[in-house]
Write an enzyme that holds these catalytic residues in place. Structure first.
Site, mmCIF file in Angstrom:
data_model
loop_
_atom_site.group_PDB
_atom_site.id
_atom_site.type_symbol
_atom_site.label_atom_id
_atom_site.label_comp_id
_atom_site.label_asym_id
_atom_site.label_seq_id
_atom_site.Cartn_x
_atom_site.Cartn_y
_atom_site.Cartn_z
ATOM 1 N N GLU A 293 0.823 -1.208 0.000
ATOM 2 C CA GLU A 293 0.000 0.000 0.000
ATOM 3 C C GLU A 293 0.857 1.258 0.000
ATOM 4 O O GLU A 293 0.529 2.236 -0.655
ATOM 5 C CB GLU A 293 -0.968 0.003 1.184
ATOM 6 C CG GLU A 293 -2.117 -0.985 1.029
ATOM 7 C CD GLU A 293 -2.986 -0.700 -0.195
ATOM 8 O OE1 GLU A 293 -3.032 0.454 -0.649
ATOM 9 O OE2 GLU A 293 -3.608 -1.646 -0.710
ATOM 10 N N TYR B 150 -6.116 6.511 4.557
ATOM 11 C CA TYR B 150 -6.280 5.561 3.463
ATOM 12 C C TYR B 150 -5.518 4.263 3.725
ATOM 13 O O TYR B 150 -6.079 3.161 3.652
ATOM 14 C CB TYR B 150 -5.831 6.153 2.102
ATOM 15 C CG TYR B 150 -5.707 5.031 1.113
ATOM 16 C CD1 TYR B 150 -6.856 4.479 0.544
ATOM 17 C CD2 TYR B 150 -4.480 4.425 0.852
ATOM 18 C CE1 TYR B 150 -6.790 3.372 -0.273
ATOM 19 C CE2 TYR B 150 -4.400 3.320 0.038
ATOM 20 C CZ TYR B 150 -5.556 2.794 -0.528
ATOM 21 O OH TYR B 150 -5.480 1.687 -1.310
ATOM 22 N N ASP C 227 -9.581 5.589 -2.189
ATOM 23 C CA ASP C 227 -8.429 6.235 -2.835
ATOM 24 C C ASP C 227 -8.942 6.965 -4.072
ATOM 25 O O ASP C 227 -10.161 7.078 -4.260
ATOM 26 C CB ASP C 227 -7.337 5.201 -3.165
ATOM 27 C CG ASP C 227 -7.759 4.238 -4.269
ATOM 28 O OD1 ASP C 227 -8.939 4.271 -4.687
ATOM 29 O OD2 ASP C 227 -6.904 3.455 -4.718
#
Ligand code: SF4
Length: 287
Positions: free
Chosen positions: A27, A110, A128
């Site tokens: 990520e 996020y 996102d």
């Protein structure tokens, strides 16, 4: 979900695991870098530093060098700092709880939501630019999340979230946004949502701020900072004047500002005993 089952990117290496450390690494890499570019970096990274403890043990300079080519170098340093904190506070196990994740360096809402959902398989919207754009368009009739408003998009994402299967749901939105409902040229003719898409029904209104003059990347501070870190990856140390010579003329007056900013961020440090010699950081910066 039928579209996702047939077309989703199920074999991405970070989707084949539920290891929170691996999901966190992916990520952070994916935050500002394309999927295809991230793939080989992720595989190499996991071979080299398979868990938080091994990453925490690495020198920050080594980690910044391994990041070469991914851009936004601060992410590498934050990932290293997060690994140090996880090793010191959580016995090397990356937490999957959203609030705890947000206490780690460089982990914003996020990334915390992504690890919570993708590794912890917990029910939370993962918003996102891709998932946000699909929801903004299909549900709210706006061209993107900024135009729809963060809060409205977040509320819509929460409302839409199914009670079961949130992981696949978020991944499906992500893939739809990346592969079909793209920012510049959405392929509405092959989109599974086309019949009820609020943005199409509203006549595809443009995004807020569309048409503003774009700044060339080479003119940005990000370009100059990246160039400085790239140069220091190749050398043990460099003088300020040598660094200034590397940059296009327009940046010359700002060299000290860039170096000061990079030093504050922990991406470079002064060679001990000198004022104007620079290198990538040694171990002391990370722990
Ligand atoms: S119909 Fe077009 S705008 Fe609407 S969600 Fe699908 S690709 Fe996006």
């Amino acid at each position: 979900m039928r579209w996702y089952r047939a077309n989703g990117r199920h074999d991405l290496p970070w989707r084949l695991t539920r290891d929170p450390y691996a999901v966190l690494v992916s990520e952070v890499m994916l935050q500002q870098t394309q999927v295809d570019r991230v793939k080989p970096y992720f595989v190499d990274w996991m071979e080299r530093w398979p868990d938080a403890a091994s990453l925490a043990d690495a020198e920050p300079a080594e980690v910044i060098r391994a990041w070469a080519g991914l851009g936004y170098n601060r992410r590498a340093l934050n990932l290293h700092r997060a690994a140090v904190k996880v090793t010191d506070r959580f016995e090397g196990r990356v937490p999957t709880d959203e609030d705890t994740l947000k206490t780690l360096p460089g982990i914003g809402p996020y990334t915390a939501a992504a690890v919570h959902c993708f590794a912890g398989e917990r029910r939370t919207p993962v918003l996102d630019t891709n998932t946000g754009r699909v929801i903004a368009r299909a549900r709210l009739g706006a061209a993107d999340m900024r135009t729809a408003g963060d809060r409205r998009t977040r509320e819509a994402a929460s409302e839409l979230l199914p009670s079961r299967g949130a992981r696949d749901w978020n991944l499906a939105l992500m893939d739809l946004g990346a592969m079909v409902c793209t920012a510049r040229k959405p392929a509405c003719d092959r989109c599974p949502l086309r019949n009820g898409c609020a943005w199409l029904l509203a006549g595809s209104p443009v995004a807020e701020g569309a048409g503003a003059a774009a700044v060339r990347f080479e003119e940005t501070a990000r370009f100059a900072r990246g160039r400085i870190v790239d140069a220091l990856r190749e050398r043990d140390a460099m003088e300020t004047l040598e660094i200034a010579d590397l940059l296009p003329g327009a940046h010359a007056a700002n060299v000290d500002t860039y170096l000061g900013g990079l030093e504050r961020d922990g991406l470079i440090e002064r060679l001990p005993g000198t004022e104007r010699s620079w290198r990538l950081p040694g171990k002391a910066t990370g722990r």
